[in-house]
Design a protein around this motif. Sequence first.
Motif, short mmCIF file in Angstrom:
data_model
loop_
_atom_site.label_atom_id
_atom_site.label_comp_id
_atom_site.label_asym_id
_atom_site.label_seq_id
_atom_site.Cartn_x
_atom_site.Cartn_y
_atom_site.Cartn_z
N UNK A 1 48.91 50.82 33.29
CA UNK A 1 48.32 49.92 32.31
C UNK A 1 48.55 48.49 32.76
N UNK A 2 47.71 47.59 32.28
CA UNK A 2 47.86 46.19 32.65
C UNK A 2 49.22 45.65 32.21
N UNK A 3 49.70 46.10 31.07
CA UNK A 3 50.99 45.62 30.59
C UNK A 3 52.11 46.03 31.53
N UNK A 4 52.02 47.23 32.13
CA UNK A 4 53.04 47.67 33.08
C UNK A 4 53.02 46.81 34.34
N UNK A 5 51.84 46.50 34.82
CA UNK A 5 51.73 45.65 36.01
C UNK A 5 52.24 44.25 35.69
N UNK A 6 51.89 43.74 34.51
CA UNK A 6 52.35 42.41 34.12
C UNK A 6 53.88 42.36 34.08
N UNK A 7 54.51 43.43 33.60
CA UNK A 7 55.97 43.48 33.56
C UNK A 7 56.57 43.42 34.97
N UNK A 8 55.98 44.17 35.90
CA UNK A 8 56.48 44.15 37.27
C UNK A 8 56.35 42.76 37.89
N UNK A 9 55.22 42.13 37.68
CA UNK A 9 54.99 40.81 38.26
C UNK A 9 55.94 39.79 37.65
N UNK A 10 56.16 39.86 36.34
CA UNK A 10 57.06 38.89 35.68
C UNK A 10 58.52 39.13 36.06
N UNK A 11 58.83 40.34 36.48
CA UNK A 11 60.20 40.60 36.93
C UNK A 11 60.45 40.13 38.35
N UNK A 12 59.43 40.13 39.17
CA UNK A 12 59.63 39.85 40.59
C UNK A 12 59.22 38.44 40.99
N UNK A 13 58.17 37.87 40.39
CA UNK A 13 57.67 36.57 40.81
C UNK A 13 58.63 35.42 40.50
N UNK A 14 59.37 35.41 39.39
CA UNK A 14 60.30 34.29 39.13
C UNK A 14 61.44 34.19 40.15
N UNK A 15 61.58 35.11 41.06
CA UNK A 15 62.59 35.01 42.09
C UNK A 15 62.24 33.99 43.16
N UNK A 16 61.02 33.46 43.08
CA UNK A 16 60.55 32.53 44.10
C UNK A 16 60.40 31.13 43.52
N UNK A 17 60.45 30.12 44.42
CA UNK A 17 60.25 28.73 44.06
C UNK A 17 58.92 28.29 44.65
N UNK A 18 58.07 27.70 43.81
CA UNK A 18 56.76 27.24 44.27
C UNK A 18 56.86 25.80 44.75
N UNK A 19 56.45 25.55 45.98
CA UNK A 19 56.46 24.20 46.55
C UNK A 19 55.05 23.66 46.56
N UNK A 20 54.93 22.44 46.08
CA UNK A 20 53.62 21.80 45.99
C UNK A 20 53.68 20.46 46.70
N UNK A 21 52.64 20.14 47.49
CA UNK A 21 52.61 18.89 48.24
C UNK A 21 52.01 17.79 47.35
N UNK A 22 52.70 16.62 47.32
CA UNK A 22 52.24 15.51 46.48
C UNK A 22 51.25 14.65 47.24
N UNK A 23 50.75 13.63 46.53
CA UNK A 23 49.78 12.73 47.14
C UNK A 23 50.40 11.97 48.31
N UNK A 24 51.68 11.66 48.22
CA UNK A 24 52.38 10.91 49.27
C UNK A 24 52.90 11.82 50.39
N UNK A 25 52.33 13.03 50.50
CA UNK A 25 52.73 14.00 51.52
C UNK A 25 54.18 14.45 51.37
N UNK A 26 54.68 14.35 50.18
CA UNK A 26 56.01 14.86 49.92
C UNK A 26 55.95 16.23 49.29
N UNK A 27 57.05 16.93 49.21
CA UNK A 27 57.10 18.26 48.62
C UNK A 27 57.86 18.23 47.31
N UNK A 28 57.28 18.91 46.32
CA UNK A 28 58.00 19.11 45.06
C UNK A 28 58.15 20.60 44.82
N UNK A 29 59.27 20.99 44.33
CA UNK A 29 59.53 22.40 44.08
C UNK A 29 59.55 22.67 42.58
#
Length: 437
Positions: free
Chosen positions: A88-116
């Motif tokens: 079920x979609x709810x089961x997949x959503x649970x798996x993703x919410x359990x595993x994805x928060x273990x990562x940090x998302x890095x985004x590049x700013x306008x000044x070519x810097x990185x924000x996490x």
Amino acid sequence: MTLAIVTMSELWKSLSLRLALLMFCTLATLPVPASALSPLASEYRLEAGDVIELSIMGIPEVKVRIPVDLDGDASFPLIGEIKVAGLKLSDVRTQVRNRLPQFVYKNRTINNGDTSQLIEANEISLRILEYRPVYLSGDIARQGEVAYRPGLTIRQAVSVAGGYSLLGVGNNNSALDTVELQNREIALAINFAKEKAQVWRLQNVLGRQVAINRSEFPSNLSPEVLNQILDLEAEHLRIEQNDYEVEKDNLIKVIATAKERTANLTEQAKSEGEGAKLDAEDMDRVNELFKKNLVPASRVTEVRRAALLSSSRAQQTSVAADNARKDHDEAIAKLQRLLLTRRIAAAKDLEEANAKMESLRAELDTVKKKLLAGTAGASLLRARASDVHIWIFRRNDNGQSRLVGEEDTELLPGDVVEVNLNINGSEIAAQAADALK
């Protein structure tokens, strides 16, 4: 988990945003009344062909379209592949919410810097973007797949597929596509009108002086289309007639000119011939006198030159008269060929146009009969709705089941619907025959 170092201003903005998002997610997770839930939400399980969408609040650039492949796997960013088939979609959503928060998302700013940015479980959204289609078979106008949307009923799916197949009842023939038949009827009517207008033009070319009878043209053509066809053919006739008249007038002028020139040159040749004869007689007389030493030699030479000149002039004029006579005869022959060739070409084109028009008339009659037969069959079908048998083939945990369906039965993605119109083909034929009377 590694935390990013940010400025106080950025931290405050991040905390404010997170508080607002947390409140939103809390409200979104409140219990929903059972009556508001679609049956699809409680029993639907993902399978190959479905497409899900992953998005993360606060990171708008992360919005991923994830199809479920033939192996039942879905490839998620950062996480990798997850076996989602049968879940079920709810089961997949649970798996993703359990595993994805273990990562940090890095985004590049306008000044070519990185924000996490940390990914929180309650910020992760997962929904079904596209459901796998349902499939229709049996007595359907267009068999095959129909795009699924929640709440889709058999009646709606059949309507999207062009309705029930009426001409194929009892003989498994190809389905009647009413829209295509109507388009075909219009195209045939236009071509028939063009041929009919051409027949009118060619009859006038042959000098029959036929008037246009609009009642003989297909009635399903709009006045604008018919006027355009008739105007174009009338313009064609006018241009063709004008070109013919110009060419004919030119040949008539050539004939008249050649005739007049022939007469003048013939008269001139006659006069010059008589003059040449007199000069020849004068030359004979002077020669006799020269033999008697009564005239000098210069006189003989002068008379001989005059005789030769008049004879040459008479011959040239006679040749010119012959040439003028030939030009006259050739112009008459050209005029006759112009008249004959025009009539032969027009007669040939008229024969071909009549044959093509009759062929189009037969095709039009066939299409009209099919449309009428479909209308008659539809009327019969509405009166015999109880004779529509519908089966639904649906996959479940135990394999595949066969269910009896009705027109208002809601479908699930991947369902295969088989329709059988239990109607005697002779009944439809009788209805169609009555409609054609």
